[in-house]
Design a protein around this motif. Structure first.
Motif, short mmCIF file in Angstrom:
data_model
loop_
_atom_site.label_atom_id
_atom_site.label_comp_id
_atom_site.label_asym_id
_atom_site.label_seq_id
_atom_site.Cartn_x
_atom_site.Cartn_y
_atom_site.Cartn_z
N CYS A 15 4.63 25.75 60.76
CA CYS A 15 5.32 25.58 62.19
C CYS A 15 4.58 24.64 63.20
CB CYS A 15 5.44 26.91 62.66
SG CYS A 15 6.35 28.19 61.79
N PRO B 216 8.92 25.05 68.26
CA PRO B 216 8.98 26.09 69.08
C PRO B 216 9.00 27.48 68.61
CG PRO B 216 11.12 25.21 68.70
CD PRO B 216 10.16 24.47 67.76
N VAL B 217 7.81 27.97 67.78
CA VAL B 217 7.88 29.11 67.26
C VAL B 217 6.59 29.84 67.73
CG1 VAL B 217 7.69 30.43 65.13
CG2 VAL B 217 8.81 28.37 65.21
N SER B 218 6.82 31.07 68.24
CA SER B 218 5.56 31.78 68.91
C SER B 218 4.73 32.20 67.79
CB SER B 218 6.12 32.75 69.83
OG SER B 218 6.56 33.88 69.06
N LEU B 219 3.55 32.63 68.11
CA LEU B 219 2.63 33.26 67.13
C LEU B 219 3.00 34.48 66.95
CD1 LEU B 219 -0.01 33.02 65.55
CD2 LEU B 219 -1.31 33.58 67.71
N GLU B 220 3.52 35.17 68.02
CA GLU B 220 3.93 36.54 67.82
C GLU B 220 5.26 36.79 66.70
OE1 GLU B 220 2.94 39.63 68.77
OE2 GLU B 220 1.17 38.42 69.27
N ASP B 221 6.17 35.57 66.76
CA ASP B 221 7.13 35.71 65.50
C ASP B 221 6.64 35.39 64.34
OD1 ASP B 221 9.17 35.96 67.60
OD2 ASP B 221 9.59 33.56 67.75
N LYS C 28 3.47 36.61 63.30
CA LYS C 28 2.86 37.80 63.13
C LYS C 28 3.83 38.83 62.77
CE LYS C 28 -1.51 37.16 66.03
NZ LYS C 28 -2.17 37.82 67.13
N ASP D 110 13.21 29.38 61.83
CA ASP D 110 12.96 27.92 62.11
C ASP D 110 13.20 27.04 60.82
OD1 ASP D 110 11.78 25.89 64.57
OD2 ASP D 110 11.65 25.02 62.45
#
Length: 153
Positions: free
Chosen positions: A74, A78-83, A85, A120
């Protein structure tokens, strides 16, 4: 609980709160002898989850290793670390709730890709290209065509 500062065998809990998405409890403790404060974590002891590698070797499931692979896939997306995890947590939770003790690394990779494709598509293709070790461009193109068919539905 033994105090890490003075080794006295008596502490009291000052504060407790959930940690790690309610998977553990964080306790703030104070020594009854020297008043030193420290933190402990309480977790449910889980059965080990063993991953059988392609070469037949076995190792314990490592959520951090899966997360690192997802982070690499990633990069600059635009992918968050929370996603990411959440993906790892969901996979581990599904494996443990199914009562699985041993699983092939191929199956873990497929589970990661199933989750990642909805987050993604570019990251999915990156992960799949490394995970499936595409040897030539035609296999890569087939994967992209399958992805395109899936998104048109």
């Amino acid at each position: 609980m033994i105090c890490p500062a003075c080794q006295y065998n008596g502490t009291r809990v000052v504060d407790s709160r959930p940690a790690e998405e309610n998977r553990s409890i964080r306790r703030r403790r104070e020594c009854e002898s020297c008043a030193f404060r420290f933190t402990t974590f309480e977790k449910v002891e889980e059965m080990p989850l063993i991953v059988v590698k392609k070469d037949g070797s076995r190792e314990e499931f490592n959520s951090e290793k899966v997360l690192r692979g997802l982070i690499r896939a990633c990069e600059k997306r635009p992918v968050s670390l929370e996603d990411l995890k959440t993906i790892v947590y969901t996979i581990e939770k599904n494996l443990r709730s199914a009562g699985i003790v041993e699983i092939n690394s191929d199956e873990v990779g497929e589970m990661v890709m199933e989750q990642l494709i909805d987050v993604d598509e570019v990251a999915y293709v990156r992960f799949a290209s490394v995970y499936r070790q595409y040897q030539d461009v035609t296999v890569f193109i087939e994967e992209l065509q399958n992805l395109q068919k899936r998104t048109k539905k």
